[in-house]
Scaffold this active site. Structure first.
Site, mmCIF file in Angstrom:
data_model
loop_
_atom_site.group_PDB
_atom_site.id
_atom_site.type_symbol
_atom_site.label_atom_id
_atom_site.label_comp_id
_atom_site.label_asym_id
_atom_site.label_seq_id
_atom_site.Cartn_x
_atom_site.Cartn_y
_atom_site.Cartn_z
ATOM 1 N N PHE A 155 -7.447 45.413 65.398
ATOM 2 C CA PHE A 155 -6.342 46.281 65.869
ATOM 3 C C PHE A 155 -5.180 45.844 66.135
ATOM 4 O O PHE A 155 -4.997 44.605 67.013
ATOM 5 C CB PHE A 155 -6.807 47.177 67.066
ATOM 6 C CG PHE A 155 -6.199 48.213 67.526
ATOM 7 C CD1 PHE A 155 -6.336 49.480 66.498
ATOM 8 C CD2 PHE A 155 -5.339 48.192 68.576
ATOM 9 C CE1 PHE A 155 -5.451 50.663 67.019
ATOM 10 C CE2 PHE A 155 -4.491 49.202 68.786
ATOM 11 C CZ PHE A 155 -4.521 50.619 68.014
ATOM 12 N N TYR B 79 -10.931 55.288 77.201
ATOM 13 C CA TYR B 79 -10.499 56.724 76.897
ATOM 14 C C TYR B 79 -11.210 57.035 75.502
ATOM 15 O O TYR B 79 -10.963 58.090 75.241
ATOM 16 C CB TYR B 79 -9.099 56.978 76.904
ATOM 17 C CG TYR B 79 -8.202 56.121 75.902
ATOM 18 C CD1 TYR B 79 -8.163 56.151 74.585
ATOM 19 C CD2 TYR B 79 -7.606 54.951 76.699
ATOM 20 C CE1 TYR B 79 -7.196 55.230 73.887
ATOM 21 C CE2 TYR B 79 -6.662 53.898 75.670
ATOM 22 C CZ TYR B 79 -6.679 54.524 74.445
ATOM 23 O OH TYR B 79 -5.837 53.645 73.708
ATOM 24 N N LYS B 80 -11.996 56.156 75.081
ATOM 25 C CA LYS B 80 -12.531 56.560 73.707
ATOM 26 C C LYS B 80 -13.926 56.728 74.140
ATOM 27 O O LYS B 80 -14.290 58.176 74.414
ATOM 28 C CB LYS B 80 -12.387 55.392 72.671
ATOM 29 C CG LYS B 80 -11.165 54.965 72.221
ATOM 30 C CD LYS B 80 -11.102 53.580 71.379
ATOM 31 C CE LYS B 80 -9.742 53.122 71.204
ATOM 32 N NZ LYS B 80 -9.079 54.133 70.225
#
Lengths: 406, 406
Positions: B122, B218-219
């Site tokens: 990422f 938050y995933k």
């Protein structure tokens, strides 16, 4: 001095108190640790949670404007600190932001190896500077001076001077403009910590010629516990900085997912990771309490509240030693007294409904937040402090009755 | 393969769906971008805002447990990633946490100057590593390899290897244990990014021998937009690290306000500034959705959902090329397909109520979140994708009716 009731009656800012929800029976003189809850914020946060997150889900980044929220908040804060939205970035904690601006400052003065600060600076400023110099090595170091020895310590080894405008213990205020000029004369950069300034009185970063600044969202800005912090970079430096904390939100094209980091144009590059949208939304909502507020009137009220508190406490409690300057120009928006039994005194005050702060070893600190404090609050706090000092119990009902008079 | 209805009927985790509030008429396959809203979170956040902040004000740090909240949340996350609360710190963004663990890793291998990563990692992982090496200078550098060339690139110049366990585009999963062993054999340290792992399937950091890890709130953890992230430090390294991001919350005695930084015992030193309590509270509440969940059952359901989606899409849409491994052991909890018109296809899907994600240049990404997805959702998503691929309009009412069947 007019009576407290009279001063409140004449206060041009008196209606602002309704923008906040204060607990009954409490005199809150700790808005410089945590600001109070703005009225209606809870309902607006329900909207953020239930409608934006709950219904829009990932589409909220566009639909609800989350992707631009930090820039939007930056614009509101910029107006309070004397600059434009293009020079302010909002996000992360104050400590992280200190790291960002310090590392940027060092990169602009590559031949100099010293960060100079005030030994009375808020500790995290010093800890972060220390950590940064330790990480880089190569002879970088943090040096400490006092307000008195700062001028001597400012030699040509100093890359950046990191100062908090208002001392968190004493409330003493640096002359930002004069000090910045002095720092520039020595070829160094001026970094101002505005944790006890932003929202407390007008700040003029551009006019003062500051190079960098950082500040807190949860004190005088009332953004809620641990609200995101902000930083400032003077326009003239923006294109010369490649952030040390280089994250995807500071990339020129975050959603292109390219391998190489390419800083965003301007202040956008100072963003790092995904911002905490709930906390950021609360800060955004809280800042609306400043809508239409004349900051020079706010400053005048803050000074009047401070003057009244000093007068009343010195009159009633001669055993407390004032440590905040009497000179209005030389102080922020707090009043501090010294007493060897400061800790116990503050505990007694809190038990009796007056919330202030104790700062080791002997400082009683009282924050004056002119958006929501009244002169009668200040008078009542002084009266309660007097009774605490005299060892008398205090009748909580009495203050409740007093608060209802207005 | 059993029918979707049958599989849902037999699903031992089917009751977990009620722990979340999903919008009507939407099939949400993007929980790996932003998890959905846990049921009741809004009410509990009102409590945090109105009662904790509004009434307790600064006393909330003690009364409401804010001061220990990040440690409390760390305990919940630790249980999901195979370690103890004493090895996990919660706060800041993923990007900031990458900086923390990378700088710590470099300090443990002072004679080595290379951070090695996967060029498909990422981007923020790479950007942060790049920024860190730029800041330190002295020959430090980031080198990139692919999964195929990683072994060759792993020479004795490498201090740390930074890998994301599950590729955010393809869904391919590294064998954490084998790769960590290999990294250790070469004398380097293994840093695992768990953004697409934590909460999606059981992770065993301690058992894998990982040195450091970071992950997202938050995933799959459903903490809300921009929820605080977490990091992991193996017990054996804790006392050897002096954090580069050294803030007051990581100090041994934050409220002593001493001038010198002295790291807190253990994992506490990895904290930096004041955490965003509202966002952190939401994450804390969200994690309760994992209460009593058998993570091996969660993994099995995730694999079944992935298998079903692959089967249905390959059957219906032969022009889409599967890029996620068919081998269950080699993938995370997402399924990705490749198509040159991927962007337009995803837009059409979203317009028709199936939320997935597009990742440039040509990846259609579908997150399988077994806490709240049903087999009928997967089947319906495949049917809608089929119609989109055939250029036919889709009748939204049909899916609404279908959703009500269960």
């Amino acid at each position: 001095m007019a009576s407290a009731q009279e001063s409140d009656h004449l206060d041009p800012l008196k209606d602002l108190r309704s923008r906040f929800t204060l607990p009954d029976g409490l005199i809150y003189l700790d808005g410089n640790s945590l600001g109070v809850l703005p009225t209606g914020l809870g309902d607006r946060m329900s909207e953020v949670i239930e409608r934006q997150w709950g219904e829009r889900l990932v589409r909220g980044w566009n639909d609800a404007g989350w992707i631009d929220l930090s820039s939007h908040v930056a614009g509101k804060i910029a107006a309070l600190v004397g600059t434009g939205a293009n020079c302010v970035a909002v996000g992360d904690s104050t400590s992280i932001n200190i790291f960002k601006v310090l590392s940027a400052a060092l990169s602009l003065r590559p031949s100099r190896r010293v960060i100079l600060s005030d030994k009375n600076n808020f500790p995290t400023d010093l800890y972060v500077a220390d950590g940064l110099t330790r990480l880089i090595g190569q002879g970088y170091e943090l040096k400490l001076a006092t307000a008195e020895t700062m001028t001597d310590a400012l030699d040509d080894s100093v890359a950046a001077v990191l100062l908090t405008e208002v001392d968190y213990r004493t409330g003493e205020r640096y002359d930002m403009k004069a000090m910045t000029r002095h720092i520039h004369d020595k070829g160094a950069l001026a970094i101002w910590d505005l944790c006890h300034s932003a929202g407390a009185f007008p700040v003029h970063l551009d006019a003062a010629g500051a190079d960098f600044a950082i500040g807190c969202g949860y004190k005088y800005l009332n953004g809620g516990p641990g609200a995101p912090a902000f930083l400032y970079v003077a326009q003239r430096h923006l294109e010369d900085i490649t952030p040390a904390l280089s994250g995807w939100m500071g990339h020129d094209a975050p959603f292109a997912f390219t391998t190489d980091y390419r800083p965003a144009e301007g202040i956008g590059r100072m963003k790092v990771g995904t911002p905490p949208i709930l906390s950021l939304s609360a800060l955004n909502i809280a800042l609306d309490a400043f809508d239409g507020v004349d900051m020079s009137l706010l400053r005048r009220k803050s000074q009047e509240l401070c003057d009244r508190f000093i007068f009343e406490v010195e009159h009633r409690c001669p055993e407390l030693e004032l440590v905040t300057p009497r000179d209005r120009a030389r102080r922020g928006s707090q009043v501090s007294f010294r007493h060897p039994e400061g800790y116990a005194i503050m505990q007694a005050l809190i038990a009796n409904g007056v919330i202030g702060d104790f700062r080791a070893p002997d400082i009683l600190r009282f924050g004056m937040t002119p958006l929501y404090l009244r002169h009668i609050d200040i008078l009542a706090a002084a009266e309660i402090l007097e009774r605490v000092m005299q060892g008398r119990l205090w009748d909580r009902e009495e203050y409740r009755a007093r608060a209802k008079v207005t």
